[in-house]
Design an enzyme around this catalytic site. Sequence first.
Site, PDB file in Angstrom:
ATOM      1  N   HIS A 130     -10.202  -4.707  -3.277  1.00  0.00           N
ATOM      2  CA  HIS A 130      -8.885  -5.023  -2.705  1.00  0.00           C
ATOM      3  C   HIS A 130      -9.057  -5.402  -1.248  1.00  0.00           C
ATOM      4  CE1 HIS A 130      -9.725  -0.738  -2.447  1.00  0.00           C
ATOM      5  NE2 HIS A 130      -9.114  -0.760  -1.274  1.00  0.00           N
ATOM      6  N   LEU A 131      -8.228  -6.341  -0.825  1.00  0.00           N
ATOM      7  CA  LEU A 131      -8.243  -6.822   0.555  1.00  0.00           C
ATOM      8  C   LEU A 131      -6.964  -6.327   1.233  1.00  0.00           C
ATOM      9  CD1 LEU A 131      -9.565  -8.674   2.692  1.00  0.00           C
ATOM     10  CD2 LEU A 131      -8.483 -10.625   1.565  1.00  0.00           C
ATOM     11  N   HIS A 132      -7.142  -5.513   2.265  1.00  0.00           N
ATOM     12  CA  HIS A 132      -5.988  -5.021   3.024  1.00  0.00           C
ATOM     13  C   HIS A 132      -5.462  -6.126   3.935  1.00  0.00           C
ATOM     14  CE1 HIS A 132      -6.736  -0.592   2.361  1.00  0.00           C
ATOM     15  NE2 HIS A 132      -7.948  -1.051   2.123  1.00  0.00           N
TER      16      HIS A 132
ATOM     17  N   GLY B  47     -16.033   3.124   3.495  1.00  0.00           N
ATOM     18  CA  GLY B  47     -14.682   3.692   3.447  1.00  0.00           C
ATOM     19  C   GLY B  47     -13.914   3.362   2.179  1.00  0.00           C
ATOM     20  N   GLN B  48     -14.596   2.814   1.157  1.00  0.00           N
ATOM     21  CA  GLN B  48     -13.885   2.488  -0.088  1.00  0.00           C
ATOM     22  C   GLN B  48     -13.480   3.766  -0.825  1.00  0.00           C
ATOM     23  OE1 GLN B  48     -16.054  -0.110  -2.760  1.00  0.00           O
ATOM     24  NE2 GLN B  48     -14.243  -0.503  -4.040  1.00  0.00           N
TER      25      GLN B  48
ATOM     26  N   ASP C  37       0.858  -1.186   0.000  1.00  0.00           N
ATOM     27  CA  ASP C  37       0.000   0.000   0.000  1.00  0.00           C
ATOM     28  C   ASP C  37       0.899   1.243   0.000  1.00  0.00           C
ATOM     29  OD1 ASP C  37      -3.193   0.593   1.041  1.00  0.00           O
ATOM     30  OD2 ASP C  37      -1.756   2.234   1.067  1.00  0.00           O
ATOM     31  N   ILE C  38       0.543   2.207  -0.841  1.00  0.00           N
ATOM     32  CA  ILE C  38       1.370   3.400  -1.011  1.00  0.00           C
ATOM     33  C   ILE C  38       1.316   4.337   0.208  1.00  0.00           C
ATOM     34  CG2 ILE C  38      -0.306   4.960  -2.087  1.00  0.00           C
ATOM     35  CD1 ILE C  38       1.706   5.479  -4.305  1.00  0.00           C
TER      36      ILE C  38
HETATM   37  P1  AMP Z   1      -9.795   1.778   0.417  1.00  0.00           P
HETATM   38  O1  AMP Z   1     -10.174   2.877   1.358  1.00  0.00           O
HETATM   39  O2  AMP Z   1      -9.999   0.401   1.016  1.00  0.00           O
HETATM   40  O3  AMP Z   1     -10.421   1.919  -0.958  1.00  0.00           O
HETATM   41  O4  AMP Z   1      -8.220   1.901   0.282  1.00  0.00           O
HETATM   42  C1  AMP Z   1      -7.541   2.253  -0.860  1.00  0.00           C
HETATM   43  C2  AMP Z   1      -6.088   2.000  -0.540  1.00  0.00           C
HETATM   44  O5  AMP Z   1      -5.348   2.041  -1.748  1.00  0.00           O
HETATM   45  C3  AMP Z   1      -5.479   3.062   0.403  1.00  0.00           C
HETATM   46  O6  AMP Z   1      -4.921   2.398   1.540  1.00  0.00           O
HETATM   47  C4  AMP Z   1      -4.409   3.721  -0.464  1.00  0.00           C
HETATM   48  O7  AMP Z   1      -3.270   4.093   0.259  1.00  0.00           O
HETATM   49  C5  AMP Z   1      -4.115   2.625  -1.478  1.00  0.00           C
HETATM   50  N1  AMP Z   1      -3.567   3.098  -2.748  1.00  0.00           N
HETATM   51  C6  AMP Z   1      -4.048   4.099  -3.515  1.00  0.00           C
HETATM   52  N2  AMP Z   1      -3.289   4.234  -4.631  1.00  0.00           N
HETATM   53  C7  AMP Z   1      -2.328   3.276  -4.568  1.00  0.00           C
HETATM   54  C8  AMP Z   1      -1.232   2.910  -5.399  1.00  0.00           C
HETATM   55  N3  AMP Z   1      -0.977   3.544  -6.553  1.00  0.00           N
HETATM   56  N4  AMP Z   1      -0.432   1.900  -5.008  1.00  0.00           N
HETATM   57  C9  AMP Z   1      -0.672   1.257  -3.826  1.00  0.00           C
HETATM   58  N5  AMP Z   1      -1.680   1.557  -3.000  1.00  0.00           N
HETATM   59  C10 AMP Z   1      -2.493   2.564  -3.351  1.00  0.00           C
END
Ligand code: AMP
Length: 142
Positions: free
Chosen positions: A100-102, A93-94, A30-31
């Site tokens: 995607h699965l954190h 919170g998306q 995650d960035i």
């Molecule tokens: P969500 O709130 O579950 O949709 O989380 C989106 C996640 O994607 C966040 O934790 C961001 O930091 C992550 N994210 C956004 N852009 C990128 C990217 N280019 N590479 C890796 N992670 C990313």
Amino acid sequence: MDDCIFCGIFAGRLPASMVYRDERCAAFMDIRPVTPGHLLVVPVRHAAYLAELDAEDGAQLFRVAQRLAAALRQSGVRCEGVNLFLADGEAAGQEVYHVHLHVLPRFRGDGFGLRFPPGYGHRPPRPELDEIAGRIKGVLSA
Ligand code: AMP
Ligand code: ZN
């Protein structure tokens, strides 16, 4: 999906720190990590929401997340526990509309947590739980 960040990563248009890849899914850092080692497991085939996700892709996301959780614990990254988290929909919170699965390494004092609503802890009467269960069961069996 030209405007999708994660499709951009799969197409090679955007960078990623890749940890895992197979024909159904990939995992990368995650960035904006909540804790160091924070990973995302992402289906290769674009699905904006859980409802659009191929069931076998979903199963593979969980299999890979389980392996990553084990790998994190042995990696030297501080990891005393792991949370798996998936935000489906804006209200949940998306922010990125490609499922995607954190996979979140956790440790005591990391500062992360879930906030519970006022009144949490109260146990509703059994008939109330049963009524809601009935609604959900009704949809499942329809
Ligand atoms: P969500 O709130 O579950 O949709 O989380 C989106 C996640 O994607 C966040 O934790 C961001 O930091 C992550 N994210 C956004 N852009 C990128 C990217 N280019 N590479 C890796 N992670 C990313
Ligand atoms: Zn996408």
